[in-house]
Structure formats: structure tokens, C-alpha cells
Enzyme design. Structure first.
Site, mmCIF file in Angstrom:
data_model
loop_
_atom_site.group_PDB
_atom_site.id
_atom_site.type_symbol
_atom_site.label_atom_id
_atom_site.label_comp_id
_atom_site.label_asym_id
_atom_site.label_seq_id
_atom_site.Cartn_x
_atom_site.Cartn_y
_atom_site.Cartn_z
ATOM 1 N NE ARG A 157 53.640 -20.585 16.588
ATOM 2 C CZ ARG A 157 52.884 -21.435 16.273
ATOM 3 N NH1 ARG A 157 51.705 -20.677 15.847
ATOM 4 N NH2 ARG A 157 52.496 -22.454 16.406
ATOM 5 C CE LYS A 183 53.513 -15.425 9.593
ATOM 6 N NZ LYS A 183 53.252 -14.640 8.726
ATOM 7 C CG HIS A 259 58.992 -16.733 24.942
ATOM 8 N ND1 HIS A 259 59.625 -15.355 24.945
ATOM 9 C CD2 HIS A 259 59.590 -17.485 25.809
ATOM 10 C CE1 HIS A 259 60.417 -15.418 25.797
ATOM 11 N NE2 HIS A 259 60.445 -16.616 26.593
ATOM 12 N NE ARG A 262 52.662 -20.128 20.825
ATOM 13 C CZ ARG A 262 51.736 -20.549 19.815
ATOM 14 N NH1 ARG A 262 50.593 -19.909 19.749
ATOM 15 N NH2 ARG A 262 51.765 -21.809 19.297
ATOM 16 C CG HIS A 285 50.714 -26.518 19.616
ATOM 17 N ND1 HIS A 285 50.282 -26.790 20.829
ATOM 18 C CD2 HIS A 285 51.465 -25.544 19.501
ATOM 19 C CE1 HIS A 285 51.045 -25.743 21.595
ATOM 20 N NE2 HIS A 285 51.602 -25.137 20.791
ATOM 21 C CE1 TYR A 294 52.962 -23.937 26.984
ATOM 22 C CE2 TYR A 294 52.027 -25.285 25.221
ATOM 23 C CZ TYR A 294 52.721 -24.341 25.701
ATOM 24 O OH TYR A 294 53.320 -23.625 24.795
#
Length: 313
Positions: A157, A183, A259, A262, A285, A294
Site C-alpha cells: 500500500r 496499521k 492501488h 497493488r 489481508h 482477484y
């Protein structure tokens, strides 16, 4: 409202659940996801034990992939007949998928209740990815090159890119490791990523150049012209500008940015047949459902599928 106590599982099933909980504890999934998956799997194993006692199973769902798919589909119907909410049913299925993946049996083929026609996240196709990489390699400064390649080659990210400290980048002569700090609710968690050879060269070049920059004594990997840590917005603008310059920012439905890089990293892993658990770990994730997005078909996939039709031409 009083919660009912969980019914104890028969011995062998309790052992299987305990083994799963141990494996789950070593995974990068969020604690809330681990708790939910454990609860959902307990429910499935309890149902499975009841079916076994009733002689209602075809084969062994714990060792045979075909029997597993049959059992999971029957369990899904059981949940529907019990009037469980679609989201609840899907969390059961996600937990069961994770369980079987860890047992090496693959994902049982059971449809989700929620709308699975969601669009796959935007990614760069092969031609655009190569165009972007080539442009970055040929035109970007050492700092901007490293920034521009991290989301593509490491799946970071943009906040993780600018959050890197020098101590988080460990490079040897021909290998390396990135240490990424979580985070938000995952704060305190660390995931470690191997460094792709092309990214290794870009990071090596930048760290060598960085030694001559103002602020080189500070901890941040990426510095601005004043010697401070580069901001999210500044790093995002660097990537967006490179994308515009080489013509990959041509989708009006979703602008190009970090993004998209990624997403491209993730899609190449999942569509390349890599274990979803491995992909989730590399991406950081908290839920496998996020990673499975995906694998959804893109509009290009749908159009290409029609090429398989026989025509009279």
C-alpha cells in the site's frame, strides 16, 4: 440475550479443530477473523459429526476433495434451511475454505450466497504492465523508481511504501527482505516479504543515492527535498505521473494509481495459481474473502470467453 454454550465436539473432531486453531494462530489473518473462523469451523465439524453418526456421508470429507465438496454443499443447504443470513453463510464457507486449504485439499466448490458478480479490481494487463515498468526503468530517478516499483513487485500500500524505515529494508548481495508494519487494528503486526530481483536493484540504487541527500541520517527510507519523510500524497503523485506519462492511465472508470499496481501484484499471484493463504500473507489481508476478489472475472475475461463459441464463418 444469553449465548448458548458450544456443544463439545467428539474426540477426533475436537483434535482436528485444535490443530486448525494452532495453524490459524500462525497466520497473518486479523484476530477477529481467526475468532470467527474458529467458531464457524466448530459449527461445521459438529454438523459433520452428526452426519457421520447418521451414515449420511459419501466418503470422508476430511481426506477426500470430492467428498469434501459434497459435504460442504450439503452443509450450505443446511444453513439455508436454518434461515441463516447470506452473510453468515458466506463466513461459514470462508472459514471452511481456509480449513481445507490448510489441509491441502483445495477449496470445495460451493457457491457463495452474496452477489458474486462484483467486478474484479482494476489491474494492468500484460502489455500495460510492461509499458509501465519499462518507462519507470528508463526515466525515473533512483528514488522515484524505487517508489514506483514497490506496489508492483511487493504489493505494498502507498502508506506502507512511505512508512518504510531504513532498518526495514534488509539487502544482501543478491537477496533481500522487507519488514512491513501493520496499521490500524493490525498495528504491531509485522509481515516479511522477499525482495524481487528487479526491486532489489532499484532499492540498492536508491539507498546508495540517498546517502548524499539532506536528511540521510533520519530513519525514513524515502525523503523529500527538505530531508523529511515523503508523504503519501507526494508518493502517490509520483506514481500517477509516471503512469500518465506512459499512457496507462486510460481507464475512465478507475484512475491509475498505486492501488492499481497493488491489485496487479495480487491478481498475478491468485490467477497464477498461488495458494490464497500465501497471497493473503504477502498482501497483509485480514480475510481470505478480500484476496479471492482477484479471482473474479474481469470484463476482458468475459469478452474473451465468447471467443470459445463455434461460429459459421
Amino acid at each position: 440475550m444469553t449465548r448458548s454454550r458450544a456443544v463439545p465436539l467428539p474426540g477426533s473432531y475436537a483434535t482436528i479443530l485444535a490443530e486448525y486453531v494452532t495453524a490459524l494462530g500462525r497466520s497473518p489473518l486479523a484476530d477477529s477473523t481467526k475468532t470467527k473462523y474458529t467458531s464457524r469451523l466448530r459449527g461445521y465439524l459438529a454438523w459433520l459429526a452428526g452426519q457421520a453418526d447418521a451414515g449420511a456421508l459419501d466418503g470422508d470429507p476430511l481426506t477426500d476433495p470430492t467428498a469434501a465438496t459434497d459435504a460442504v454443499r450439503d452443509f450450505r443447504h443446511h444453513l439455508k434451511n436454518s434461515r441463516r443470513a447470506p452473510n453468515t453463510i458466506d463466513t461459514y464457507l470462508s472459514a471452511i475454505d481456509d480449513f481445507y486449504a490448510r489441509r491441502g485439499l483445495g477449496k470445495p466448490q460451493a457457491h457463495r450466497e452474496r452477489d458474486t458478480a462484483r467486478a474484479a479490481p482494476r489491474t494492468l494487463d500484460t502489455r500495460r504492465a510492461r509499458r509501465y515498468i519499462r518507462h519507470v526503468q528508463l526515466t525515473a530517478t533512483p528514488r522515484d523508481k524505487a517508489i514506483a516499483l514497490l506496489p508492483y513487485y511487493a504489493g505494498l500500500r502507498i502508506s506502507e511504501v512511505v512508512g518504510l524505515d531504513v532498518a526495514d529494508v534488509r539487502l544482501s548481495a543478491d537477496a533481500g527482505e522487507l519488514r512491513i508494519r501493520g496499521k490500524g487494528r493490525d498495528s504491531g503486526k509485522i509481515r516479511r516479504l522477499p525482495v524481487h530481483p528487479d526491486l532489489h536493484q532499484a532499492l540498492t540504487d536508491w539507498l546508495t543515492t540517498r546517502a548524499g541527500w539532506k536528511g540521510a541520517h533520519s530513519g525514513a527510507v524515502f525523503l523529500n527535498q527538505r530531508g523529511g519523510r515523503l508523504t503519501d500524497r507526494a508518493a502517490r503523485d509520483i506514481i500517477t505521473g509516471l503512469g500518465e506519462a506512459c499512457g496507462v492511465n486510460d481507464d475512465p472508470t478507475e484512475p491509475f494509481g498505486p492501488h492499481v499496481l497493488r491489485h496487479t501484484f495480487a491478481a498475478q499471484l491468485v490467477r497464477g495459481g498461488k495458494d490464497p493463504i500465501l497471497a493473503a500473507e504477502l498482501l497483509g489481508h485480514g480475510s481470505l474473502d478480500t484476496t479471492r476478489r482477484y479471482a473474479l472475472p474481469t470484463e476482458a475475461d468475459k469478452a474473451t470467453a465468447l471467443d470459445a463459441l463455434i461460429t459459421d464463418r
